[in-house]
Design a protein around this motif. Structure first.
Motif, PDB file in Angstrom:
ATOM      1  N   GLN A  64     -46.015  30.595 -22.754  1.00  0.00           N
ATOM      2  CA  GLN A  64     -45.579  31.895 -23.256  1.00  0.00           C
ATOM      3  C   GLN A  64     -46.776  32.711 -23.744  1.00  0.00           C
ATOM      4  O   GLN A  64     -46.806  33.944 -23.606  1.00  0.00           O
ATOM      5  CB  GLN A  64     -44.566  31.711 -24.385  1.00  0.00           C
ATOM      6  CG  GLN A  64     -44.083  32.988 -25.031  1.00  0.00           C
ATOM      7  CD  GLN A  64     -43.335  33.897 -24.060  1.00  0.00           C
ATOM      8  OE1 GLN A  64     -42.764  33.443 -23.080  1.00  0.00           O
ATOM      9  NE2 GLN A  64     -43.333  35.204 -24.347  1.00  0.00           N
ATOM     10  N   ARG A  68     -46.442  36.438 -21.033  1.00  0.00           N
ATOM     11  CA  ARG A  68     -45.446  36.929 -21.999  1.00  0.00           C
ATOM     12  C   ARG A  68     -44.040  37.024 -21.408  1.00  0.00           C
ATOM     13  O   ARG A  68     -43.066  37.173 -22.145  1.00  0.00           O
ATOM     14  CB  ARG A  68     -45.881  38.291 -22.546  1.00  0.00           C
ATOM     15  CG  ARG A  68     -47.140  38.216 -23.404  1.00  0.00           C
ATOM     16  CD  ARG A  68     -46.917  37.325 -24.613  1.00  0.00           C
ATOM     17  NE  ARG A  68     -48.138  37.032 -25.323  1.00  0.00           N
ATOM     18  CZ  ARG A  68     -48.677  37.805 -26.256  1.00  0.00           C
ATOM     19  NH1 ARG A  68     -48.102  38.946 -26.579  1.00  0.00           N
ATOM     20  NH2 ARG A  68     -49.783  37.450 -26.863  1.00  0.00           N
ATOM     21  N   ASN A  69     -43.919  36.922 -20.093  1.00  0.00           N
ATOM     22  CA  ASN A  69     -42.598  36.953 -19.458  1.00  0.00           C
ATOM     23  C   ASN A  69     -42.070  35.558 -19.136  1.00  0.00           C
ATOM     24  O   ASN A  69     -40.976  35.416 -18.585  1.00  0.00           O
ATOM     25  CB  ASN A  69     -42.657  37.775 -18.160  1.00  0.00           C
ATOM     26  CG  ASN A  69     -42.951  39.233 -18.424  1.00  0.00           C
ATOM     27  OD1 ASN A  69     -42.382  39.829 -19.341  1.00  0.00           O
ATOM     28  ND2 ASN A  69     -43.849  39.817 -17.635  1.00  0.00           N
ATOM     29  N   TYR A  70     -42.855  34.539 -19.479  1.00  0.00           N
ATOM     30  CA  TYR A  70     -42.494  33.174 -19.068  1.00  0.00           C
ATOM     31  C   TYR A  70     -41.147  32.740 -19.638  1.00  0.00           C
ATOM     32  O   TYR A  70     -40.271  32.266 -18.910  1.00  0.00           O
ATOM     33  CB  TYR A  70     -43.583  32.192 -19.502  1.00  0.00           C
ATOM     34  CG  TYR A  70     -43.224  30.750 -19.221  1.00  0.00           C
ATOM     35  CD1 TYR A  70     -43.314  30.237 -17.923  1.00  0.00           C
ATOM     36  CD2 TYR A  70     -42.779  29.898 -20.222  1.00  0.00           C
ATOM     37  CE1 TYR A  70     -42.980  28.929 -17.643  1.00  0.00           C
ATOM     38  CE2 TYR A  70     -42.435  28.591 -19.953  1.00  0.00           C
ATOM     39  CZ  TYR A  70     -42.537  28.104 -18.664  1.00  0.00           C
ATOM     40  OH  TYR A  70     -42.194  26.803 -18.389  1.00  0.00           O
ATOM     41  N   PHE A  71     -40.964  32.910 -20.936  1.00  0.00           N
ATOM     42  CA  PHE A  71     -39.726  32.442 -21.565  1.00  0.00           C
ATOM     43  C   PHE A  71     -38.521  33.215 -21.054  1.00  0.00           C
ATOM     44  O   PHE A  71     -37.474  32.645 -20.770  1.00  0.00           O
ATOM     45  CB  PHE A  71     -39.836  32.561 -23.087  1.00  0.00           C
ATOM     46  CG  PHE A  71     -38.692  31.916 -23.828  1.00  0.00           C
ATOM     47  CD1 PHE A  71     -38.645  30.548 -24.019  1.00  0.00           C
ATOM     48  CD2 PHE A  71     -37.645  32.687 -24.322  1.00  0.00           C
ATOM     49  CE1 PHE A  71     -37.586  29.953 -24.699  1.00  0.00           C
ATOM     50  CE2 PHE A  71     -36.588  32.097 -24.997  1.00  0.00           C
ATOM     51  CZ  PHE A  71     -36.558  30.724 -25.184  1.00  0.00           C
ATOM     52  N   LEU A 154     -37.170  31.176 -29.220  1.00  0.00           N
ATOM     53  CA  LEU A 154     -38.589  31.478 -29.129  1.00  0.00           C
ATOM     54  C   LEU A 154     -38.981  32.258 -30.377  1.00  0.00           C
ATOM     55  O   LEU A 154     -38.366  33.270 -30.701  1.00  0.00           O
ATOM     56  CB  LEU A 154     -38.897  32.304 -27.881  1.00  0.00           C
ATOM     57  CG  LEU A 154     -40.287  32.944 -27.809  1.00  0.00           C
ATOM     58  CD1 LEU A 154     -41.370  31.874 -27.700  1.00  0.00           C
ATOM     59  CD2 LEU A 154     -40.366  33.938 -26.652  1.00  0.00           C
TER      60      LEU A 154
END
Length: 306
Positions: A64, A68-71, A154
């Protein structure tokens, strides 16, 4: 029929006659050594599953940070993997607890005082620690009803722990108390205890407390089986010493105790190899006392000297 020590290989081998009592003592020691190895192996299996779970939480947080778009894009896969790894921990914990009793019954007479004392110790841990009670109930819940910790959060927050603000990223799998309440077979007393903590409860401290309890159980087992363990090791060493003396310390590839039949054939062999003792000691060295695990955590945070 006679009882012997020999080299269990094809062809002519040295034979040393021993008493039936000695043969049975070696056989029982062989069983004891292997059962103790199995106890250590199953604890090791549990800890490896636990490490996979904790490491994956760190991995998701690190991914993450770099994406920043992983989660947002991978939350479903992350959640499924976390649930699977929690269930692996719960199932291997249950296997250790249940099967360690079986191993004790193989070493000692069935339902011996040692086994009863071990069961009593486990009951004490269950009564004393909420983490033990909750994880035992969650294992049953995950087997028959739903995932153990379906709520995944998160967290990204600024922390001021140095000259510069740092971004702390963490992943928290949590227990959903309302979800547990839908399971009519979930223990009411434990449900009430959980409700006192809130609706959504971080599973991490409870799971770590549970692992601490099981670690105490392993240490208890080691302490209570020490005399038997030492006796088994000594019987192995004595048998190997007799065989080595008979062959003037010529290397023996497969030392064993056996029964020699009247026709010269060998039966009911018991392999005697001190590598088995070394293997158990390797596990004992690796499987450390984790009774304070619930008061420790790992972080990638940069800690500046004060």
């Amino acid at each position: 029929m006679k009882y012997v020590l020999t080299n269990w290989v094809m062809g002519k081998s040295p034979i040393i006659e021993i008493t039936q009592k000695d043969y049975e003592a070696i056989r029982d020691s062989h069983v004891g050594i292997f059962e103790l190895i199995l106890i250590e192996q199953k604890y090791d299996n549990l800890i490896e599953n636990y490490l996979e779970y904790e490491n994956y939480l760190m991995e998701v947080a690190q991914r993450q940070i770099v994406d920043r778009n992983y989660f947002l894009s991978g939350v479903r896969q992350a959640s499924n993997t976390i649930q699977r790894r929690i269930m692996n921990v719960l199932n291997s914990s249950y296997a250790f607890i249940k099967q360690s009793k079986h191993h004790l019954n193989m070493i000692f007479p069935k339902n011996s005082e040692i086994t009863k004392n071990y069961e009593s110790f486990l009951n004490q841990q269950y009564d004393k620690y909420l983490g033990y009670r909750v994880m035992a109930a969650l294992r049953n819940h995950s087997q028959h009803f739903n995932f153990p910790a379906p709520h995944l959060k998160l967290s990204m927050k600024r922390v001021n722990r140095s000259a510069h603000n740092q971004l702390l990223v963490s992943i928290t799998p949590s227990i959903n108390v309302s979800d547990l309440a839908k399971n009519k077979k979930f223990k009411p007393k434990i449900l009430r205890e959980l409700k006192e903590l809130g609706e959504i409860i971080d599973i991490k401290p409870l799971l770590r407390e549970y692992i601490s309890c099981i670690s105490r159980a392993l240490i208890f087992l080691r302490d209570t089986t020490k005399d038997k363990r030492d006796h088994c090791d000594e019987m192995y060493k004595q048998a190997l010493g007799k065989l080595n003396n008979a062959v003037n310390d010529t290397p023996i590839s497969n030392p064993a105790a056996a029964i020699e039949n009247k026709d010269g054939t060998m039966d009911r062999e018991v392999i005697i190899n001190d590598e088995f003792i070394d293997l158990r000691k390797q596990y004992e060295k690796k499987n450390n006392d984790l009774s304070s695990l619930d008061r420790q955590f790992a972080t990638g945070e940069v800690i500046e000297d004060s």
